[in-house]
Design an enzyme around this catalytic site. Structure first.
Site, PDB file in Angstrom:
ATOM      1  N   CYS A  74      39.726  42.502  47.110  1.00 60.92           N
ATOM      2  CA  CYS A  74      39.631  41.856  48.411  1.00 60.92           C
ATOM      3  C   CYS A  74      39.054  40.473  48.250  1.00 60.92           C
ATOM      4  CB  CYS A  74      38.794  42.698  49.370  1.00 60.92           C
ATOM      5  SG  CYS A  74      37.135  42.136  49.651  1.00 60.92           S
ATOM      6  N   GLY A  75      39.511  39.576  49.102  1.00 65.37           N
ATOM      7  CA  GLY A  75      39.072  38.201  48.950  1.00 65.37           C
ATOM      8  C   GLY A  75      38.973  37.452  50.244  1.00 65.37           C
TER       9      GLY A  75
END
Length: 290
Positions: A122-123
């Site tokens: 996730c970013g």
């Protein structure tokens, strides 16, 4: 610099015609290591990434966060010494897992005090809303060109041939900037799909190519909000992904005026398919049959 792949011993299990078989073999796995990102000496973020092209990664990350606009905003980028102390010798060694970026504007530091961790899965880099992303971007998306869908499919085939780490491990994502003739300008791989995107955008920033309005972004993963955000921040008008698009990616692309293409699947015989989610005018469909 750390290795991109490592060898490991694994057990294999197979079923053939109802009979169970087991064995052992050597296998390649993609390396995943932490990168401690520091800005003017203060920790900003800890991200899990595949080592390599770290300078591009951090430039792309800082640009996506709206913290820098040009390569001249960074006066120094260096790996920090003494990130790990050897247990036996007591001597500090450089692990190449800590980087400190110095900006031309020291006053930037108080604006970047949020400390957050991003994993390879996730970013979402601290952006609180689509409006916040719009306020940070310096670019509008070009509307004056259209692209033959076959160019996108050709680029997808070319990207598959360039995914050398994926070919060995099956465990990384790829991102590429592609010009309007279908040429791959840059390809980067990483265990994190957002890291791969940061690396190609960081490359464009360091090459003074921003905004990259006459290119499209091709990713081997799904299209998520953070990838759509990063493309918009770099002025990229079209995002094509090999897998699906999330609902927020579709909403974001629609609001920003970005063309979003999903399930870009190209076969070796030249055929292929794709789903067009938003702003279809950038695809030239005049030759559509039926």
């Amino acid at each position: 610099m750390g290795r991109v792949t490592e060898r490991t011993r694994i057990r294999t299990v197979r079923v053939r015609e109802g009979t169970l078989y087991a064995g052992r073999k050597s296998d390649h796995v993609a390396v995943e290591e932490p990168l401690d990102i520091r800005l003017n000496g203060q920790q900003l973020s800890l991200t899990m990434r595949t080592p390599g092209h770290d300078v591009e990664l951090i430039h792309g990350f800082l640009h996506g966060e709206g913290l820098i606009a040009h390569r001249e905003d960074i006066t120094e980028a260096r790996y920090c010494d003494g990130a790990v102390v050897e247990d036996d010798s007591g001597f500090a060694r450089n692990t190449y897992n800590v980087m400190d970026f110095t900006t031309t504007r020291p006053q930037l530091l108080p604006l970047a005090t949020k400390n957050f961790t991003t994993t390879s899965a996730c970013g979402v880099c601290g952006s609180e809303s689509i409006d916040a992303v719009r306020q940070k971007s310096r670019y509008t998306l070009m509307q004056n060109w259209s692209l033959d869908p076959r160019v996108i499919l050709g680029a997808a085939r070319a990207l598959s041939a360039e995914q050398t780490v994926f070919a060995r491990t099956g465990g990384v994502h790829a991102a590429a900037l592609v010009d309007l003739e279908g040429n791959l300008l840059v390809v980067r791989e990483d265990v994190g799909r957002h890291n791969a995107v940061d690396k190609v955008i960081g490359w464009a920033l360091l090459e003074d190519r921003l905004p990259v309005r006459d290119t499209f972004l091709l990713v081997s993963s799904r299209a998520s909000f953070e990838i759509t955000q990063k493309a918009y921040m770099a002025g990229i008008p079209l995002l094509a992904c090999v897998s699906a698009a999330s609902s927020l990616a579709v909403d974001t692309a629609e609001e920003f005026g970005m063309t979003l293409v999903g399930f870009t699947r190209a076969s070796e015989d030249g055929d292929g398919r794709m789903n067009l989610y938003t702003h279809p005018d950038r695809l030239d469909l005049r030759d559509v049959a039926g």
